[in-house]
Design an enzyme around this catalytic site. Sequence first.
Site, PDB file in Angstrom:
ATOM      1  N   ASP A 124       0.909  -1.298  -0.030  1.00  0.00           N
ATOM      2  CA  ASP A 124      -0.061   0.081   0.091  1.00  0.00           C
ATOM      3  C   ASP A 124       0.818   1.316   0.158  1.00  0.00           C
ATOM      4  O   ASP A 124       2.119   1.270   0.412  1.00  0.00           O
ATOM      5  CB  ASP A 124      -0.782  -0.032   1.446  1.00  0.00           C
ATOM      6  CG  ASP A 124      -1.896  -1.015   1.285  1.00  0.00           C
ATOM      7  OD1 ASP A 124      -2.317  -1.640  -0.101  1.00  0.00           O
ATOM      8  OD2 ASP A 124      -2.673  -1.243   2.373  1.00  0.00           O
ATOM      9  N   ARG A 174      -1.237  -1.127  -8.351  1.00  0.00           N
ATOM     10  CA  ARG A 174      -2.741  -0.673  -8.092  1.00  0.00           C
ATOM     11  C   ARG A 174      -2.699   1.012  -8.322  1.00  0.00           C
ATOM     12  O   ARG A 174      -1.769   1.618  -7.775  1.00  0.00           O
ATOM     13  CB  ARG A 174      -3.015  -0.912  -6.633  1.00  0.00           C
ATOM     14  CG  ARG A 174      -4.359  -0.533  -6.427  1.00  0.00           C
ATOM     15  CD  ARG A 174      -4.570  -0.330  -4.818  1.00  0.00           C
ATOM     16  NE  ARG A 174      -4.753  -1.773  -4.273  1.00  0.00           N
ATOM     17  CZ  ARG A 174      -4.408  -2.063  -2.967  1.00  0.00           C
ATOM     18  NH1 ARG A 174      -3.836  -1.063  -2.052  1.00  0.00           N
ATOM     19  NH2 ARG A 174      -4.283  -3.162  -2.449  1.00  0.00           N
ATOM     20  N   LYS A 177      -6.597   6.874  -6.369  1.00  0.00           N
ATOM     21  CA  LYS A 177      -6.690   8.670  -6.297  1.00  0.00           C
ATOM     22  C   LYS A 177      -5.719   9.219  -5.337  1.00  0.00           C
ATOM     23  O   LYS A 177      -4.740  10.080  -5.374  1.00  0.00           O
ATOM     24  CB  LYS A 177      -7.830   9.264  -6.046  1.00  0.00           C
ATOM     25  CG  LYS A 177      -8.949   9.221  -7.165  1.00  0.00           C
ATOM     26  CD  LYS A 177     -10.124   9.720  -6.795  1.00  0.00           C
ATOM     27  CE  LYS A 177     -11.319   9.491  -7.870  1.00  0.00           C
ATOM     28  NZ  LYS A 177     -12.677   9.955  -7.519  1.00  0.00           N
TER      29      LYS A 177
HETATM   30  C1  LIG Z   1      -8.780  -1.215  -3.309  1.00  0.00           C
HETATM   31  C2  LIG Z   1      -8.482   0.085  -2.913  1.00  0.00           C
HETATM   32  C3  LIG Z   1      -7.189   0.169  -2.396  1.00  0.00           C
HETATM   33  C4  LIG Z   1      -6.430   1.335  -2.028  1.00  0.00           C
HETATM   34  N1  LIG Z   1      -5.464   1.652  -1.509  1.00  0.00           N
HETATM   35  C5  LIG Z   1      -4.814   2.930  -1.276  1.00  0.00           C
HETATM   36  C6  LIG Z   1      -3.460   3.007  -0.821  1.00  0.00           C
HETATM   37  O1  LIG Z   1      -2.643   2.301  -0.757  1.00  0.00           O
HETATM   38  N2  LIG Z   1      -3.147   4.326  -0.655  1.00  0.00           N
HETATM   39  C7  LIG Z   1      -4.050   5.457  -0.645  1.00  0.00           C
HETATM   40  O2  LIG Z   1      -3.569   6.400  -0.473  1.00  0.00           O
HETATM   41  N3  LIG Z   1      -5.319   5.136  -1.053  1.00  0.00           N
HETATM   42  C8  LIG Z   1      -5.661   4.083  -1.322  1.00  0.00           C
HETATM   43  N4  LIG Z   1      -7.229   3.846  -1.529  1.00  0.00           N
HETATM   44  C9  LIG Z   1      -7.963   5.017  -1.387  1.00  0.00           C
HETATM   45  C10 LIG Z   1      -8.220   5.770  -2.446  1.00  0.00           C
HETATM   46  O3  LIG Z   1      -7.050   6.640  -2.587  1.00  0.00           O
HETATM   47  C11 LIG Z   1      -9.367   6.881  -2.640  1.00  0.00           C
HETATM   48  O4  LIG Z   1      -9.049   7.671  -1.415  1.00  0.00           O
HETATM   49  C12 LIG Z   1     -10.660   6.259  -2.399  1.00  0.00           C
HETATM   50  O5  LIG Z   1     -10.623   5.091  -3.193  1.00  0.00           O
HETATM   51  C13 LIG Z   1     -11.958   7.206  -2.697  1.00  0.00           C
HETATM   52  O6  LIG Z   1     -11.656   7.440  -4.062  1.00  0.00           O
HETATM   53  P1  LIG Z   1     -12.622   6.995  -5.112  1.00  0.00           P
HETATM   54  O7  LIG Z   1     -12.045   7.203  -6.431  1.00  0.00           O
HETATM   55  O8  LIG Z   1     -12.889   5.472  -4.933  1.00  0.00           O
HETATM   56  O9  LIG Z   1     -14.113   7.524  -5.042  1.00  0.00           O
HETATM   57  P2  LIG Z   1     -14.393   9.187  -4.602  1.00  0.00           P
HETATM   58  O10 LIG Z   1     -13.467  10.145  -4.846  1.00  0.00           O
HETATM   59  O11 LIG Z   1     -14.731   9.063  -3.054  1.00  0.00           O
HETATM   60  O12 LIG Z   1     -15.731   9.398  -4.998  1.00  0.00           O
HETATM   61  C14 LIG Z   1     -16.092   9.520  -6.393  1.00  0.00           C
HETATM   62  C15 LIG Z   1     -17.717   8.873  -6.783  1.00  0.00           C
HETATM   63  O13 LIG Z   1     -17.765   7.629  -6.556  1.00  0.00           O
HETATM   64  C16 LIG Z   1     -18.851   7.399  -6.133  1.00  0.00           C
HETATM   65  N5  LIG Z   1     -18.717   6.599  -4.977  1.00  0.00           N
HETATM   66  C17 LIG Z   1     -17.706   6.628  -4.044  1.00  0.00           C
HETATM   67  N6  LIG Z   1     -17.795   6.226  -2.826  1.00  0.00           N
HETATM   68  C18 LIG Z   1     -19.049   5.902  -2.906  1.00  0.00           C
HETATM   69  C19 LIG Z   1     -20.174   5.313  -1.844  1.00  0.00           C
HETATM   70  N7  LIG Z   1     -19.619   4.933  -0.622  1.00  0.00           N
HETATM   71  N8  LIG Z   1     -21.492   4.926  -2.248  1.00  0.00           N
HETATM   72  C20 LIG Z   1     -21.886   5.368  -3.546  1.00  0.00           C
HETATM   73  N9  LIG Z   1     -21.053   6.008  -4.271  1.00  0.00           N
HETATM   74  C21 LIG Z   1     -19.750   6.111  -4.011  1.00  0.00           C
HETATM   75  C22 LIG Z   1     -19.541   8.345  -6.105  1.00  0.00           C
HETATM   76  O14 LIG Z   1     -20.178   8.370  -7.599  1.00  0.00           O
HETATM   77  C23 LIG Z   1     -18.365   9.622  -6.212  1.00  0.00           C
HETATM   78  O15 LIG Z   1     -18.865  10.890  -6.638  1.00  0.00           O
HETATM   79  C24 LIG Z   1      -7.514   2.600  -2.047  1.00  0.00           C
HETATM   80  C25 LIG Z   1      -8.872   2.415  -2.772  1.00  0.00           C
HETATM   81  C26 LIG Z   1      -9.196   1.355  -3.104  1.00  0.00           C
HETATM   82  C27 LIG Z   1     -10.541   1.140  -3.665  1.00  0.00           C
END
Ligand SMILES: Cc1cc2nc3c(=O)[nH]c(=O)nc-3n(C[C@H](O)[C@H](O)[C@H](O)COP(=O)(O)OP(=O)(O)OC[C@H]3O[C@@H](n4cnc5c(N)ncnc54)[C@H](O)[C@@H]3O)c2cc1C
Length: 297
Positions: A124, A174, A177
């Site tokens: 991670d 991976r 954002k």
């Molecule tokens: C498998 C995985 C591993 C990760 N590992 C790391 C890591 O190692 N380091 C790190 O810094 N970050 C990590 N992250 C977190 C990542 O960086 C983001 O902070 C997190 O995924 C939020 O961004 P997003 O693109 O998923 O959606 P967001 O920017 O939160 O949301 C964008 C859109 O997605 C939809 N959405 C999001 N959440 C929901 C919900 N609960 N219900 C309904 N719609 C929703 C909506 O349409 C929303 O407008 C990881 C995420 C994932 C999925």
Amino acid sequence: MAVIDRVLAPESPLTRRFFFLAKRFVAGETIASALQAVEALNAAGLTATLDYLGEDVADRALAQRTRDVYLELLQAIRRDGARTNVSVKLSALGLLIDEELAVSHVRSIVAQAQRAPDPFVRIDMEGSALTDATLRVFERVYAEHRSVGPVLQAYLRRTPGDVDRAIALGARVRLCKGAYNEPPQIAYRDMPTIRREYLRLAEALLSRGNYPGIATHDERLITAVKTYAADQNIGADRFEFQMLYGVRPSRQRSLVAEGYRVRVYVPFGTHWAGYFYRRILERKENALFALSSLVRR
Ligand SMILES: Cc1cc2nc3c(=O)[nH]c(=O)nc-3n(C[C@H](O)[C@H](O)[C@H](O)COP(=O)(O)OP(=O)(O)OC[C@H]3O[C@@H](n4cnc5c(N)ncnc54)[C@H](O)[C@@H]3O)c2cc1C
């Protein structure tokens, strides 16, 4: 963060009482509960990656304990034949104490993982103070075992260079954002720019990279990635979507029904406060869910 960490420290009597709030996002406190969650995901056609929660360890014994939990977890995965790999955080494995310690713990975990059904170990990515060290540790272990891969964060201005490097190495990335609060000098902070960067990096990884993990719940990005892959004749077996346990679970399943591979990040353990707090801050949907659990109580 400091306050919630103190109030919900694993040894705090409040922690157990408040676990019901985190239950949607954290599989449980034990290896057995984590594997139970994986079993349910596997039955629905999803794979998983298991993360033993914890970060910022400042004590050698605790870092060793984290390594030992991973070794035990990998044995249990092998015994169960569960379709999951593992994700590790280097600050939980001693990176803040001594980089060599973190390297040696990751080496042990990667060696043990060779005997698991899926030997891949994901490292991670944490806050920007650890980006360089994390990538250094990754490259050292990668030189010995190809079954390890980093996470790159689209919000960091440096990431296009890191993506190029990972592509040159043939490493599995991976792409996410980014979840930490970074200053504007080093990170984009507005969503349209982060989305634009994410898509540009995802396209590079899809075209030239090695089986990227597209980690997002963002429907716009999911649609854009699907469209790009179809236009470029990139088969659904050449990448996977990745989502967090408890976040958009119905979308996880509908992507599988559409023929895509989906891996769910399943965190477990007693140190769930920091992880839970990040999810709550990230999205109002997550905060509302926690609030509704409180009301239903
Ligand atoms: C498998 C995985 C591993 C990760 N590992 C790391 C890591 O190692 N380091 C790190 O810094 N970050 C990590 N992250 C977190 C990542 O960086 C983001 O902070 C997190 O995924 C939020 O961004 P997003 O693109 O998923 O959606 P967001 O920017 O939160 O949301 C964008 C859109 O997605 C939809 N959405 C999001 N959440 C929901 C919900 N609960 N219900 C309904 N719609 C929703 C909506 O349409 C929303 O407008 C990881 C995420 C994932 C999925």
